[in-house]
Design an enzyme around this catalytic site. Sequence first.
Site: not given
Length: 484
Positions: A103, A105, A130, A271, A290
């Site tokens: 996935q 972001h 993240e 990642h 995804r």
Amino acid sequence: MQRLDCHVKEYAWGKKGEESEVATLFAAGHPEFFVERTNPYAELWMGTHPDGPARIASTKQLLSSFIAKSYSSQMLFNNNLRKDIHLPFIMKVMSIAKTLSLQVHPTKEQAERLHESDPVHYPDRHHKPELAYALTQFELLCGFRPAREIVANLRAFPALKYLMGVQNSEKLIEIIESGADPRSNKCKSRLAACFAYQLAQPKDRVEDFVDELLASISRGARGCLTESTVSVIKKMSVDFPGDVGIFAPLYLNHMVLQPGQCCYYASQELHAYLSGECVECVGCSNNTIRAALTPKFIDHDALIEALNYQMTEPEDYLVPAQRLPTHPIVDEYAPDCKDFQLHRIRIETCTQTPAPLPQLECASIMVVVKGTAIMDEMQPGASGEALGKNERRMVRRGDIIYIAADRRLAFVHCSEDLEAYRTFSYEIGPDHEIAAPDSILLSSPSQKISPVPSKAILTTIEKKLDRNDSGIVFEVESEIDGFC
């Protein structure tokens, strides 16, 4: 400080029963919770996001509502008119038994655009950088490998070259071996073409390529793979048979973090978490694009456009621990990100000597993962001055504490080794009260399934890359520039 009741997520990839740190930690802090032996316990959420909102334990009031009505809301946000005020981060503990989806972001701008076009699959308007701190050995795929390693694997594994297209692969090899800067847009556009081509392959051909990949590995082919990475590929082929994501370890960095190591990746970085347990800090968002290794919604067009195609060393994602000289029990993990910072708090020797925590001018959440101690809080006056009146309470493993801004805290008695994690940010949290029109929210969840990337998306990327050769694919907000 306020004790919180929080949420556990039982996703299928989580560790089961008492093998899960999430389950046992949550049970320690929530006595009414019973751990089911066969249930997967994946994530413990600590924050205000509507998908897993914390509540004040004593009153059951939403933490977001408590913050909006508190004295500190004016100092923190300069705006206490909203019904709910959200923290800019979510802190999590994660227990991973099975690979999560491959996935990425989106950035803030990308998230807003995706939300407007498809609020069902992209429920937030916000980005989601993240950070992962390893509690145990923690494995993940993170970012495209250095260019030389991708070339080595294209040469060692014919299946990868065919999957990405022979012509595309040869062009990528040629430009890299010519000495071109891997950070240049020319190199990135070649990698983007390879990546997009593999996603467009029909499933039956992918299955054949996977069989050939596994056969090459059995014959001893390794390229630049370690034996631990080979084990990851074999496990993926069992858990996700015939999935295109099985090839991801060939072109993504495989990182194995030891306890105490920490990594950070911003938006636009491909990642996947593989195994282990960690403390995770993320932006206050639940947006995910995804690519593979999942039965959930996949949006290839959005994915291909969102990636930055940066090829880099895995060490560039590591965040070093910095001991705070004025607070020797605290190590700080400070990525180039405004949405969160992480403090690791450790008292390794039983002591009755007061151990103060940093006084932060912003809100924070702390979770105790080990030990028992007494905490002393100096209560502020109406103008913020200390009154000299202390409030003491026992804290122990499993306790999750909300700490308002400008509070003076100290561990004044510790009868056993203690370990805790505290996340904080000086940013303004997102406004989750903004909703899309009902006519959009009621759209069918299947409205935008995109199994094959469109040529239009690739053309758009190429045009963006051709505008200059500065090495930057998209405009990225300042807090995630140069995070390495």
